[in-house]
Design a protein around this motif. Structure first.
Motif, PDB file in Angstrom:
ATOM      1  N   MET A 136     -64.585 -66.107 -82.615  1.00  0.00           N
ATOM      2  CA  MET A 136     -64.785 -65.876 -83.651  1.00  0.00           C
ATOM      3  C   MET A 136     -64.798 -67.502 -84.237  1.00  0.00           C
ATOM      4  SD  MET A 136     -64.149 -62.810 -83.748  1.00  0.00           S
ATOM      5  CE  MET A 136     -63.607 -62.569 -85.062  1.00  0.00           C
ATOM      6  N   ILE A 137     -64.026 -68.600 -84.074  1.00  0.00           N
ATOM      7  CA  ILE A 137     -64.503 -69.708 -84.525  1.00  0.00           C
ATOM      8  C   ILE A 137     -65.973 -69.968 -85.518  1.00  0.00           C
ATOM      9  CG2 ILE A 137     -63.966 -72.118 -85.029  1.00  0.00           C
ATOM     10  CD1 ILE A 137     -60.982 -71.593 -83.399  1.00  0.00           C
ATOM     11  N   LEU A 138     -66.401 -69.581 -83.630  1.00  0.00           N
ATOM     12  CA  LEU A 138     -68.025 -69.921 -83.893  1.00  0.00           C
ATOM     13  C   LEU A 138     -68.791 -68.820 -84.579  1.00  0.00           C
ATOM     14  CD1 LEU A 138     -70.612 -71.186 -82.386  1.00  0.00           C
ATOM     15  CD2 LEU A 138     -70.346 -68.958 -81.006  1.00  0.00           C
ATOM     16  N   LEU A 139     -68.394 -67.868 -84.980  1.00  0.00           N
ATOM     17  CA  LEU A 139     -68.697 -66.800 -85.702  1.00  0.00           C
ATOM     18  C   LEU A 139     -68.761 -66.780 -87.114  1.00  0.00           C
ATOM     19  CD1 LEU A 139     -68.533 -63.739 -83.069  1.00  0.00           C
ATOM     20  CD2 LEU A 139     -71.140 -64.672 -83.010  1.00  0.00           C
ATOM     21  N   ALA A 140     -67.544 -67.240 -87.303  1.00  0.00           N
ATOM     22  CA  ALA A 140     -67.135 -67.460 -88.201  1.00  0.00           C
ATOM     23  C   ALA A 140     -68.005 -68.482 -89.343  1.00  0.00           C
ATOM     24  CB  ALA A 140     -65.791 -67.031 -88.936  1.00  0.00           C
ATOM     25  N   GLY A 141     -67.845 -69.281 -88.790  1.00  0.00           N
ATOM     26  CA  GLY A 141     -68.790 -70.885 -88.790  1.00  0.00           C
ATOM     27  C   GLY A 141     -69.751 -70.444 -89.808  1.00  0.00           C
ATOM     28  N   ILE A 142     -70.645 -69.512 -88.805  1.00  0.00           N
ATOM     29  CA  ILE A 142     -71.661 -69.349 -88.775  1.00  0.00           C
ATOM     30  C   ILE A 142     -71.889 -68.624 -90.494  1.00  0.00           C
ATOM     31  CG2 ILE A 142     -74.037 -67.385 -88.642  1.00  0.00           C
ATOM     32  CD1 ILE A 142     -73.333 -67.991 -85.689  1.00  0.00           C
ATOM     33  N   TYR A 143     -71.666 -67.762 -90.322  1.00  0.00           N
ATOM     34  CA  TYR A 143     -71.554 -66.890 -91.783  1.00  0.00           C
ATOM     35  C   TYR A 143     -71.100 -67.651 -93.218  1.00  0.00           C
ATOM     36  CZ  TYR A 143     -70.274 -63.329 -95.240  1.00  0.00           C
ATOM     37  OH  TYR A 143     -70.698 -62.687 -96.614  1.00  0.00           O
ATOM     38  N   TYR A 144     -69.940 -68.439 -93.493  1.00  0.00           N
ATOM     39  CA  TYR A 144     -69.819 -69.542 -94.673  1.00  0.00           C
ATOM     40  C   TYR A 144     -71.381 -71.086 -94.382  1.00  0.00           C
ATOM     41  CZ  TYR A 144     -66.595 -71.952 -91.479  1.00  0.00           C
ATOM     42  OH  TYR A 144     -65.443 -72.412 -90.460  1.00  0.00           O
ATOM     43  N   GLY A 145     -70.711 -71.396 -92.767  1.00  0.00           N
ATOM     44  CA  GLY A 145     -72.109 -72.501 -93.336  1.00  0.00           C
ATOM     45  C   GLY A 145     -73.676 -71.697 -93.747  1.00  0.00           C
ATOM     46  N   ALA A 146     -73.939 -70.829 -93.464  1.00  0.00           N
ATOM     47  CA  ALA A 146     -74.853 -69.888 -94.216  1.00  0.00           C
ATOM     48  C   ALA A 146     -74.874 -70.456 -95.641  1.00  0.00           C
ATOM     49  CB  ALA A 146     -76.137 -68.786 -93.483  1.00  0.00           C
ATOM     50  N   GLN A 147     -74.234 -69.731 -96.231  1.00  0.00           N
ATOM     51  CA  GLN A 147     -73.756 -69.841 -97.351  1.00  0.00           C
ATOM     52  C   GLN A 147     -74.245 -71.254 -98.270  1.00  0.00           C
ATOM     53  OE1 GLN A 147     -73.022 -67.209 -99.029  1.00  0.00           O
ATOM     54  NE2 GLN A 147     -73.015 -66.626 -97.005  1.00  0.00           N
ATOM     55  N   TYR A 148     -73.637 -72.642 -97.609  1.00  0.00           N
ATOM     56  CA  TYR A 148     -74.065 -74.169 -97.547  1.00  0.00           C
ATOM     57  C   TYR A 148     -75.395 -74.169 -97.831  1.00  0.00           C
ATOM     58  CZ  TYR A 148     -69.100 -75.943 -97.486  1.00  0.00           C
ATOM     59  OH  TYR A 148     -67.860 -76.083 -98.034  1.00  0.00           O
ATOM     60  N   THR A 187     -71.818 -58.498 -91.696  1.00  0.00           N
ATOM     61  CA  THR A 187     -71.539 -59.841 -90.548  1.00  0.00           C
ATOM     62  C   THR A 187     -70.006 -59.537 -90.615  1.00  0.00           C
ATOM     63  OG1 THR A 187     -72.984 -61.240 -92.231  1.00  0.00           O
ATOM     64  CG2 THR A 187     -70.906 -61.998 -90.494  1.00  0.00           C
ATOM     65  N   MET A 188     -69.215 -58.671 -90.865  1.00  0.00           N
ATOM     66  CA  MET A 188     -67.759 -58.638 -91.151  1.00  0.00           C
ATOM     67  C   MET A 188     -67.639 -57.699 -90.333  1.00  0.00           C
ATOM     68  SD  MET A 188     -65.539 -60.819 -92.491  1.00  0.00           S
ATOM     69  CE  MET A 188     -67.416 -62.132 -91.781  1.00  0.00           C
ATOM     70  N   ALA A 189     -69.257 -56.592 -89.871  1.00  0.00           N
ATOM     71  CA  ALA A 189     -68.738 -55.734 -88.805  1.00  0.00           C
ATOM     72  C   ALA A 189     -69.265 -55.841 -87.994  1.00  0.00           C
ATOM     73  CB  ALA A 189     -70.225 -54.423 -89.663  1.00  0.00           C
ATOM     74  N   MET A 190     -70.453 -57.273 -87.969  1.00  0.00           N
ATOM     75  CA  MET A 190     -70.126 -57.257 -86.864  1.00  0.00           C
ATOM     76  C   MET A 190     -69.625 -58.611 -85.843  1.00  0.00           C
ATOM     77  SD  MET A 190     -73.565 -57.322 -85.872  1.00  0.00           S
ATOM     78  CE  MET A 190     -74.898 -58.250 -86.936  1.00  0.00           C
ATOM     79  N   MET A 191     -67.932 -58.867 -86.633  1.00  0.00           N
ATOM     80  CA  MET A 191     -66.972 -59.323 -86.087  1.00  0.00           C
ATOM     81  C   MET A 191     -66.266 -58.714 -85.502  1.00  0.00           C
ATOM     82  SD  MET A 191     -67.177 -63.119 -87.544  1.00  0.00           S
ATOM     83  CE  MET A 191     -66.432 -63.884 -87.425  1.00  0.00           C
ATOM     84  N   ILE A 192     -66.099 -57.876 -85.947  1.00  0.00           N
ATOM     85  CA  ILE A 192     -65.078 -56.520 -85.840  1.00  0.00           C
ATOM     86  C   ILE A 192     -65.443 -55.985 -84.459  1.00  0.00           C
ATOM     87  CG2 ILE A 192     -64.686 -54.035 -86.689  1.00  0.00           C
ATOM     88  CD1 ILE A 192     -64.408 -54.551 -88.934  1.00  0.00           C
ATOM     89  N   GLY A 193     -67.084 -55.481 -84.645  1.00  0.00           N
ATOM     90  CA  GLY A 193     -67.421 -55.706 -82.649  1.00  0.00           C
ATOM     91  C   GLY A 193     -66.853 -56.011 -82.122  1.00  0.00           C
ATOM     92  N   ALA A 194     -67.217 -57.628 -81.680  1.00  0.00           N
ATOM     93  CA  ALA A 194     -67.109 -59.169 -81.208  1.00  0.00           C
ATOM     94  C   ALA A 194     -65.862 -58.691 -81.119  1.00  0.00           C
ATOM     95  CB  ALA A 194     -67.251 -60.411 -82.343  1.00  0.00           C
ATOM     96  N   LEU A 195     -64.835 -58.594 -81.975  1.00  0.00           N
ATOM     97  CA  LEU A 195     -63.233 -58.589 -81.295  1.00  0.00           C
ATOM     98  C   LEU A 195     -62.672 -57.427 -80.544  1.00  0.00           C
ATOM     99  CD1 LEU A 195     -61.551 -59.190 -84.933  1.00  0.00           C
ATOM    100  CD2 LEU A 195     -61.029 -60.591 -82.772  1.00  0.00           C
TER     101      LEU A 195
END
Lengths: 499, 324
Positions: A61-73, A328-336
């Motif tokens: 989750m840390i990895l996947l979340a990082g991608i999402y907010y990292g992309a905003q930067y 992206t969050m749907a994807m994270m739910i899938g991952a969980l």
């Protein structure tokens, strides 16, 4: 345990060498895909989904979340330097950001984008800390009827807030729901829509579907566009904004952060809506002289703060309710779910290490992003010169490896190929794929909870209105439907979406 | 797993299929053995399978590579083993679903008795009966009494139609005369929040699934389903002790290969398994998830599989359970 000890727990997990590395990897990849136009965090999360299954859930989750907010930067970098939004959420940043770059002030534009994002990220992280536990406390009262009504509400909100035509959004949600029905029905064991294919016995593979739609179809769609000759701003200037710039931006950053944090929580929201909203607001209420569209630094500060705040607070509904506010969050739910964790209110109480570890990692990730972004601007500019001829085949190869690796089943590759065509058609028809993914993820959960509720109530549908929480969600859902149906409001919505 | 390892795996699979030749049994095993785990990573099969793969590889002198082939309730992965060349290089670790599926599913890609060889039943593990903490029930006898006093009022959870928790629940209803409604979940773990909230009154759960919730009393364990008590819950009666004589549900795990395995290959694998199942560190690792080593001979394993097949076939027929 109180919040303080939870936060300590979070940091003790996020600060292990392994998790710092995954956090770094996530935000680094996020920045890269943010910089590259045509490759978004959804595509990247889809590609990395199979890899994340082999990690422990917290690291994943840390990895996947990082991608999402990292992309905003990262998205702002491209927007400012070459006038192409690296991410949809940086579209508005091009307006003033690129003007600034033309005037030789690319440095301060990049600087304020990073500083604003960092500030917004920190605030949003704090907000998750304090808003999530009370939400989760309510959520402990959630049983099947409450879940069903909540998901219904979420789906309707996704339709209301989708971009473009409502009819198309409804169509895509329904298509997603139908696709979600394929596979063995857990209530009866009957196989539905499997066409006697063993590969469909467990339904359509989520990874294959999402990679097809967000990876391959997007690539195909991007190939159609003529490659934009990238005009990279030559003179970047010093990155740190001047003190007067910063003073000018403080109210904008605060407004952007506030608006972004609120919009991020809404289903269908997230970074995109936040950035648009913040820019519109800023145009109206920023102190004169307003030079928006001509390189006003506040036109960068506000949306960039907002999109990062929104990206982060969109984790709140995902983590506390199990409701994805965007693909992206749907994807994270899938991952969980693939990690065997059913997303929802209990994640926070049953898996505090996951919840608080992830939140702590977001703060660390934001810090890494600032350190990473400011000195590396020159390198990101070079990245923009990678020809699509190399990039796109690489994406397709990784999608294929990823889709195969989940079940080691070649059938999933056919599924992916088929849905790549479907996804491409949808894009051509101007149908947003996001509602489809939401429908696909939420549909089976909704059905399960509907039938479970009815099993427990011995077939009495009144259970959905006699349970107060469930009733509340149904009322909200009905109100949202009214909003869509009312012609006056619909007109306004269409205008807002066009801006 | 890294991308390079996928590539490695892909290449290995391609090479393996390209160079399939009649096995030379004397030198068996002369190359890595593939142990198929027919469920997704994260479950008991995955955990036990990876432990067994590691220990068996060290004992037998060739790496044993665990590979998840999830799908269709274990049928997909089992089918891979059933179709593999009978050379002992592709084997599968499976749970009671292997004997339940043939009765329950209208069409099966393989025949349990014609296409598979039992190498050994490697482990045994009881289920644990858990009840909602609000329920005034502290033992199996009280659950039966409560169920009889409130006919049709209770719900019991399972991990889906035809899974061991479902059939164990059915068997309990058949044996005790209690009536209750079956409420399926995707996994037994997902049902715990509803058990805690007393929306579900009882469930037959794997020990691994129950442990996080029984250690802090969020659900109440009342009995286990083995022939003897489990060291994990030494104070809990077995269902048999509690009065339902002969009631036994075993979440056993067995290693199977394709039909027609050469005898010495079966013997070698069986000996290897029996040996590692006596290794104290493996026993300790298995105990963490409530699994105890067994390690039958191939013939004893095969007749056990037959008896389990018959037992569940009867429960399914008596309960009129079918996918519809």
């Amino acid at each position: 345990m109180d919040i303080q000890s939870y936060i300590t727990l979070g940091f003790s997990i996020a600060l292990t060498v392994q998790n710092i590395l995954y956090c770094f990897l996530g935000v680094f990849l996020g920045t890269v895909v943010g910089v590259l136009p045509g490759v978004g965090p959804v595509t990247t999360v889809a590609i990395l989904l199979p890899i994340s299954f082999t990690l422990d859930p917290v690291s994943a989750m840390i990895l996947l979340a990082g991608i999402y907010y990292g992309a905003q930067y990262g998205g702002s970098t491209t927007a400012i330097l070459v006038n192409i939004p690296g991410e949809a959420s940086s579209v508005v940043t091009t307006l003033d950001g690129h003007q600034m770059a033309k005037q030789g002030r690319a440095g301060p534009a990049l600087g304020i984008a990073a500083i604003g994002s960092f500030f917004a990220g920190c605030v949003a992280t704090l907000l998750i800390c304090f808003a999530a536990p009370p939400l989760a406390a309510i959520a402990l009262k959630f049983g099947p009827p409450e879940y069903f009504s909540l998901m219904l509400c979420g789906l309707i909100a996704a339709i209301v807030l989708a971009r473009g035509s409502i009819l198309k959004a409804i169509g895509m949600v329904v298509l997603g729901l139908l696709l979600g029905l394929a596979g063995s029905d857990i209530n009866s064991g009957v196989r539905r829509f499997t066409f006697d294919q063993a590969g469909l016995a467990d339904g359509i593979e989520f990874v294959a579907l999402s990679m097809a739609i967000y990876g391959i179809a997007e690539v195909a769609y991007n190939l159609e566009k003529k490659e934009v000759a990238t005009q990279v701003a030559r003179h970047i200037g010093r990155v740190w904004p001047t003190w007067s710039d910063i003073k000018l931006c403080i109210p904008s950053v605060l407004r952007g952060t506030t608006l972004g944090s609120i919009l991020g929580v809404l289903p269908g929201g997230g970074a995109l809506l936040a950035a648009f909203g913040a820019y519109t607001l800023e145009k109206k209420i920023a102190s004169p002289p307003r030079r928006f569209g001509e390189g006003d630094i506040r036109g960068v500060a506000a949306p960039e703060s907002a999109n990062n705040a929104g990206a982060q607070t969109s984790f709140i509904p995902m983590l506390t309710l199990g409701i994805p506010s965007n693909p992206t969050m749907a994807m994270m739910i899938g991952a969980l779910m693939i990690h065997g964790i059913s997303p929802g209110p209990r994640v926070m109480t049953d898996r505090p290490e996951l919840f608080w570890g992830l939140i702590a990692s977001m703060w660390i990730g934001n810090l890494i992003l600032v350190v990473l972004n400011l000195p590396l601007v020159g390198m990101w500019v070079k990245l923009l010169r990678i020809p699509y001829g190399l990039l796109f085949p690489a994406i397709i190869v990784f999608c294929c490896i990823g889709a195969f690796a989940v079940n080691s089943n070649a059938f999933d590759l056919y599924v992916m190929a088929f849905f790549a065509v479907v996804g491409y058609l949808c894009l051509k028809l101007d149908c947003e794929p996001a509602p489809l993914i939401l429908g696909f993820v939420l549909g089976p959960l909704m059905e399960e909870n509907l039938r479970r509720s009815l099993l427990m109530s011995r077939g009495d549908p009144a259970v959905f209105v006699t349970e107060p929480i469930s009733l509340a969600f149904l009322v909200v859902a009905a109100a949202l439907l009214l909003v869509v149906a009312a012609p006056a409001i619909r007109k306004q919505r269409e205008q807002a979406m066009q801006e | 797993m890294t991308v390079t390892r996928w590539f490695g795996l892909l290449i290995a699979v391609v090479l393996a299929t390209a160079t399939t030749s009649p096995a030379v049994a004397e030198s068996y095993p002369s190359k890595p053995i593939k142990l198929i785990l027919p469920y997704s990573p994260g479950g008991i099969i995955d955990y036990v399978g990876r432990q067994i793969a590691q220990y068996l590889g060290e004992s037998i002198g060739q790496p044993v590579v665990a590979e998840n082939r999830p799908g269709a309730g274990g049928i997909t992965g089992t089918d891979v083993a059933a179709r593999a060349a009978p050379d002992g290089y592709t084997i599968v670790l499976m749970d009671p679903a292997i004997v339940i599926n043939p009765t329950l599913q209208p069409s099966m890609p393989y025949d349990l008795f014609k296409n598979l060889t039992t190498i050994s039943i490697v482990s045994t593990s009881p289920e644990v009966v858990v009840v909602a903490p609000q329920l005034p029930v502290k033992s199996m006898a009280e659950l039966v009494a409560y169920g009889k006093a409130n006919p049709g009022k209770m719900n019991f959870a399972s991990a889906g139609v035809g899974t061991t928790p479902h059939l164990a629940g059915e068997l309990f209803l058949q044996r005790s005369g209690v009536t209750a409604t079956h409420v399926p979940y995707r996994s037994i773990g997902q049902s715990y929040p509803d058990i805690m909230a007393n929306k579900i009154q009882f469930a037959f759960s794997s020990i691994a699934g129950a442990l996080p919730f029984t250690t802090d009393n969020r659900v109440r364990p009342i009995a286990t389903t083995g022939t003897k008590r489990t060291p994990v819950y030494p104070d809990l009666q077995t269902v048999d002790e509690a009065g339902l004589k002969g009631f036994e549900v075993d979440l056993w795990l067995g290693v199977f290969g394709p039909a027609g395995l050469p005898n010495d290959v079966t013997t070698k694998l069986n000996a290897g398994l029996q040996k590692i199942l006596k290794n104290p560190s493996l026993i300790k690792a298995l105990a963490k998830v409530g699994v105890e080593p067994n390690g039958t001979a191939p013939e004893a394993g095969a007749s056990f599989v037959k008896s389990e097949f018959q037992k569940w076939k009867k429960v399914i027929a008596d309960g009129n359970i079918k996918p519809n």
